[in-house]
Structure formats: C-alpha cells, structure tokens
Write a protein that holds these residues in place. Structure first.
Motif, mmCIF file in Angstrom:
data_model
loop_
_atom_site.group_PDB
_atom_site.id
_atom_site.type_symbol
_atom_site.label_atom_id
_atom_site.label_comp_id
_atom_site.label_asym_id
_atom_site.label_seq_id
_atom_site.Cartn_x
_atom_site.Cartn_y
_atom_site.Cartn_z
ATOM 1 N N TYR A 25 -0.583 72.204 22.779
ATOM 2 C CA TYR A 25 -0.043 72.948 21.648
ATOM 3 C C TYR A 25 -1.192 73.557 20.861
ATOM 4 O O TYR A 25 -2.227 72.916 20.645
ATOM 5 C CB TYR A 25 0.787 72.055 20.744
ATOM 6 C CG TYR A 25 2.148 71.777 21.318
ATOM 7 C CD1 TYR A 25 3.186 72.681 21.123
ATOM 8 C CD2 TYR A 25 2.395 70.632 22.062
ATOM 9 C CE1 TYR A 25 4.437 72.448 21.665
ATOM 10 C CE2 TYR A 25 3.644 70.383 22.600
ATOM 11 C CZ TYR A 25 4.660 71.301 22.398
ATOM 12 O OH TYR A 25 5.895 71.070 22.934
ATOM 13 N N ARG A 27 -0.862 74.819 17.716
ATOM 14 C CA ARG A 27 -0.721 74.668 16.265
ATOM 15 C C ARG A 27 0.288 73.558 15.987
ATOM 16 O O ARG A 27 0.922 73.039 16.901
ATOM 17 C CB ARG A 27 -0.275 75.971 15.614
ATOM 18 C CG ARG A 27 1.023 76.552 16.178
ATOM 19 C CD ARG A 27 1.300 77.919 15.550
ATOM 20 N NE ARG A 27 2.348 78.647 16.218
ATOM 21 C CZ ARG A 27 3.480 79.031 15.634
ATOM 22 N NH1 ARG A 27 3.731 78.693 14.382
ATOM 23 N NH2 ARG A 27 4.375 79.741 16.290
ATOM 24 N N ALA A 28 0.426 73.236 14.715
ATOM 25 C CA ALA A 28 1.335 72.150 14.329
ATOM 26 C C ALA A 28 2.777 72.527 14.665
ATOM 27 O O ALA A 28 3.183 73.675 14.474
ATOM 28 C CB ALA A 28 1.202 71.860 12.842
ATOM 29 N N ARG A 29 3.544 71.574 15.156
ATOM 30 C CA ARG A 29 4.939 71.818 15.470
ATOM 31 C C ARG A 29 5.799 71.674 14.215
ATOM 32 O O ARG A 29 5.683 70.715 13.471
ATOM 33 C CB ARG A 29 5.435 70.844 16.555
ATOM 34 C CG ARG A 29 5.192 71.335 17.954
ATOM 35 C CD ARG A 29 3.700 71.290 18.319
ATOM 36 N NE ARG A 29 3.242 69.935 18.608
ATOM 37 C CZ ARG A 29 2.006 69.495 18.408
ATOM 38 N NH1 ARG A 29 1.081 70.287 17.898
ATOM 39 N NH2 ARG A 29 1.677 68.271 18.727
ATOM 40 N N HIS A 103 7.846 74.583 18.272
ATOM 41 C CA HIS A 103 8.770 73.447 18.246
ATOM 42 C C HIS A 103 8.718 72.706 19.588
ATOM 43 O O HIS A 103 8.534 73.317 20.635
ATOM 44 C CB HIS A 103 10.225 73.915 18.049
ATOM 45 C CG HIS A 103 10.515 74.488 16.706
ATOM 46 N ND1 HIS A 103 10.209 75.781 16.378
ATOM 47 C CD2 HIS A 103 11.105 73.942 15.598
ATOM 48 C CE1 HIS A 103 10.600 76.017 15.119
ATOM 49 N NE2 HIS A 103 11.130 74.911 14.615
ATOM 50 N N ARG A 134 8.871 63.647 15.802
ATOM 51 C CA ARG A 134 8.432 63.718 14.410
ATOM 52 C C ARG A 134 7.311 62.723 14.141
ATOM 53 O O ARG A 134 6.292 63.057 13.540
ATOM 54 C CB ARG A 134 9.597 63.389 13.482
ATOM 55 C CG ARG A 134 10.602 64.490 13.327
ATOM 56 C CD ARG A 134 11.697 64.026 12.379
ATOM 57 N NE ARG A 134 12.652 65.084 12.105
ATOM 58 C CZ ARG A 134 13.716 64.930 11.324
ATOM 59 N NH1 ARG A 134 13.948 63.767 10.750
ATOM 60 N NH2 ARG A 134 14.535 65.928 11.121
ATOM 61 N N PRO A 138 2.577 64.870 16.000
ATOM 62 C CA PRO A 138 3.703 64.821 15.062
ATOM 63 C C PRO A 138 4.382 66.172 14.976
ATOM 64 O O PRO A 138 3.880 67.164 15.489
ATOM 65 C CB PRO A 138 3.009 64.479 13.738
ATOM 66 C CG PRO A 138 1.657 65.117 13.863
ATOM 67 C CD PRO A 138 1.286 65.052 15.319
ATOM 68 N N ALA A 139 5.538 66.183 14.312
ATOM 69 C CA ALA A 139 6.276 67.425 14.118
ATOM 70 C C ALA A 139 6.945 67.389 12.768
ATOM 71 O O ALA A 139 7.210 66.319 12.226
ATOM 72 C CB ALA A 139 7.331 67.599 15.214
ATOM 73 N N GLY A 140 7.229 68.572 12.244
ATOM 74 C CA GLY A 140 7.926 68.686 10.968
ATOM 75 C C GLY A 140 9.401 68.328 11.100
ATOM 76 O O GLY A 140 9.862 67.912 12.162
#
Ligand SMILES: [Zn+2]
Ligand SMILES: [Zn+2]
Length: 317
Positions: A25, A27-29, A103, A134, A138-140
């Motif tokens: 990935y 960038r941040a998910r 995502h 999450r 991690p994910a938002g």
C-alpha cells in the motif's frame, strides 16, 4: 479474541506473481470496501469453502491474468475469514489503482443469484474482517461498498443495506437480523445509557453489543453507533461484555453464570465454585470451551471472545 482467520497456507493459496502481486500500500487506508461475488453462488458445507477460495484465486490468476486473488480477505457463509492479499499488499478489487490504494477489499462469498442473503455468521465474519483491518491494518473507520466510487452492482442489495446500516453485527437470537436498525452519531457528553433512553425498547447493553464496545464502554463524539431494532421478545442471554471484562478483580454474577454453563458443557476446571470472582479456574475452563469449539492457539487462551461467548449462551440474571 476468537476471530476465525485462515492464513494463505491454511487454505492452500498458490504463490502470487511478482512484482505486481507484492505491491505494498502506498498510503494510509481510509477503511474497508465490501464486495460480493456477483456471480451465482450456492451455499456449501464448510469443508468445501477452502476449495472455493482456491478456485476464486485460480479464476483471478488464470482467467483474468492477475497476480493473485484480488481481495484482501474473503468471508464464507460460516463466518470464517480467509486471508487473500492480506494487510500488507495492495488489493486489486476496488476498481482502479487509486481506489485499491485507499481501502481494503473484503469479499463475502455471496451470489448475485443462488444464495443472495448473508447468514448471520457471515455478517459476523465480515465484521471480524473489517475490525481486523482497522486494528491491524491499520485502516480508518470508513465502511463503503465497491459501488461507492466505481460503477458496479457490487456488493448487491443485501450487503448494500447492511453497509448503509453501519455494517452492524447481527442481533443474536432474533429472527429479524439487522433490519430496522438505525444509526446514532455520538455527541459530546453522551453516554451509552443516556443514548439508550432515547430509543425505547433498546438497552444500553444491546447497543454496546451491536457495536462491539467492550467494558468500560468508552464512546467518543462523532462515533457512529448502530442502534439495533427494537425486539418484542426480551434478550434471554447475556450479551458479550467485552474481553477486558475478564480479568482478575472482576466480581460479577455474570462470571458465576458463565461458570455454570461451562460446567454444563463439560469444560470444568473448577475445584470449588464457580463463583463471581474471575479466576484462573475460570480461564482454564473457558479455554476448554474454546478448544471444544475448535479454536486453537491464541484463540483458545481462555479469554472470552464474542464468537465463543455467543455460542455459550450464558443466561441473563
Ligand atoms: Zn466488488
Ligand atoms: Zn465456510
């Protein structure tokens, strides 16, 4: 905790192609996108599920020419979560590279025809996968559909309703499933018990259970809570109080009633009791129950998780 997660080696995945399949990935998910198969699907005994996931991978690699199964995770109708590309590698399911980067992609083994309504166990598994993404990703907090941002019918009408309801866990025991639930956005200063008074027929414990909020039941402003549909029959079993409830110092009749059920299930490691104070005997007895359900390793550590707790059906006081 006892999410039923099957690793790639566990379901017999083929090695992915490199370098494309190894792309991390970038960038941040933001969260998770929900998918279904979009084809005909028939339910099957659980021992046929790993083979189905292998066939899905073969279709993606050999039919579509992709480097691996497209999804981050796949969830069968029995609630088991299969690791696809997993947490580290970018998925290939959301429509384009930018969407794939934003995502995780979690797919329910659910059809556009045949089996089209997700069983409760599958919704629990989907929720398990989302919370795994999450927490560990991690994910938002976003839970969206493949169709959000891309032209597709995926994930179909049933999962669309579920996502729009906030992707709640099924309210165990009732036949109504998740239908009729609403969403409440927490405002500053609100508590679960205060919120519950605004929804007649719904207890704060039910709200905690529906949103998987553990003791000490902390909520925060802006948090979106699923308010389960009011049910005509009272809940007869103790809702899962959260894993952190089960520790030395807890003194509650719930522990006694749990212990009695463990004795009934032939899982007793008690020399005296069971009693209300959480003890090593409780932990060892509960571990025996987890093993009886087929959990192993850290999933049979004697600390109750939601799945094993719901199956134990501890009577309410
Ligand atoms: Zn999709
Ligand atoms: Zn299965």
């Amino acid at each position: 905790m006892d999410m039923d997660l099957v690793s790639r080696s566990g379901w017999g995945a083929r090695a992915f192609r490199t370098p494309a399949g190894a792309t991390p990935y970038g960038r941040a998910r933001l969260g998770v996108k929900v998918h279904y198969l979009g084809t005909a699907y028939s339910d099957r005994p659980h021992d046929g599920c790993p083979g189905y996931v292998r066939s899905l991978q073969a279709q993606h690699m050999d039919g579509n020419g992709w480097s691996d199964i497209a999804y981050s995770f796949v969830v069968c109708t029995h609630g088991t979560v299969y690791e696809g590309r997993g947490l580290e590698r970018r998925n290939a399911a959301n429509g384009n590279t930018s969407l794939n980067d934003a995502h995780y992609a979690v797919c329910a083994l659910l059809g556009a025809s045949g089996l089209t309504e997700p069983p409760d166990a599958q919704l629990h598994g989907m929720r398990d996968a989302i919370e795994h993404c999450r927490g560990e990703g991690p994910a938002g907090d976003e839970i969206a559909r493949h169709a959000d941002g891309f032209a597709t019918a995926c994930p179909g009408p049933a999962l669309t309703s579920w996502v729009r309801a906030g992707a709640p866990r099924p309210s165990g025991g009732g036949s109504g499933g998740s239908g009729g639930s609403t969403t409440h956005t927490v405002r500053a200063g609100e508590t679960l018990s205060g919120i519950a008074t605004a929804y007649p027929g719904v207890t704060w414990q039910q709200i905690a259970q529906a949103n998987r909020i553990p003791a000490p039941y902390t909520i925060h402003p802006g948090q979106r809570l699923t308010i389960p549909a009011q049910r005509s029959a009272p809940v007869s079993h103790e809702p899962f109080p959260g894993a952190s409830f089960f520790r030395v110092g807890t003194d509650s009749p719930i522990i006694t009633r749990m212990g009695r059920r463990l004795v009934e299930e032939g899982c007793s490691h008690y020399r005296v009791g069971p009693g209300p104070r959480w003890s090593e005997a409780d932990r060892r007895s509960y571990a025996a129950w987890q093993r009886k359900l087929g959990f192993t390793g850290a999933d049979a550590d004697g600390i109750p998780g939601r799945t094993s707790w719901d199956r134990l059906r501890v009577p309410r006081g």
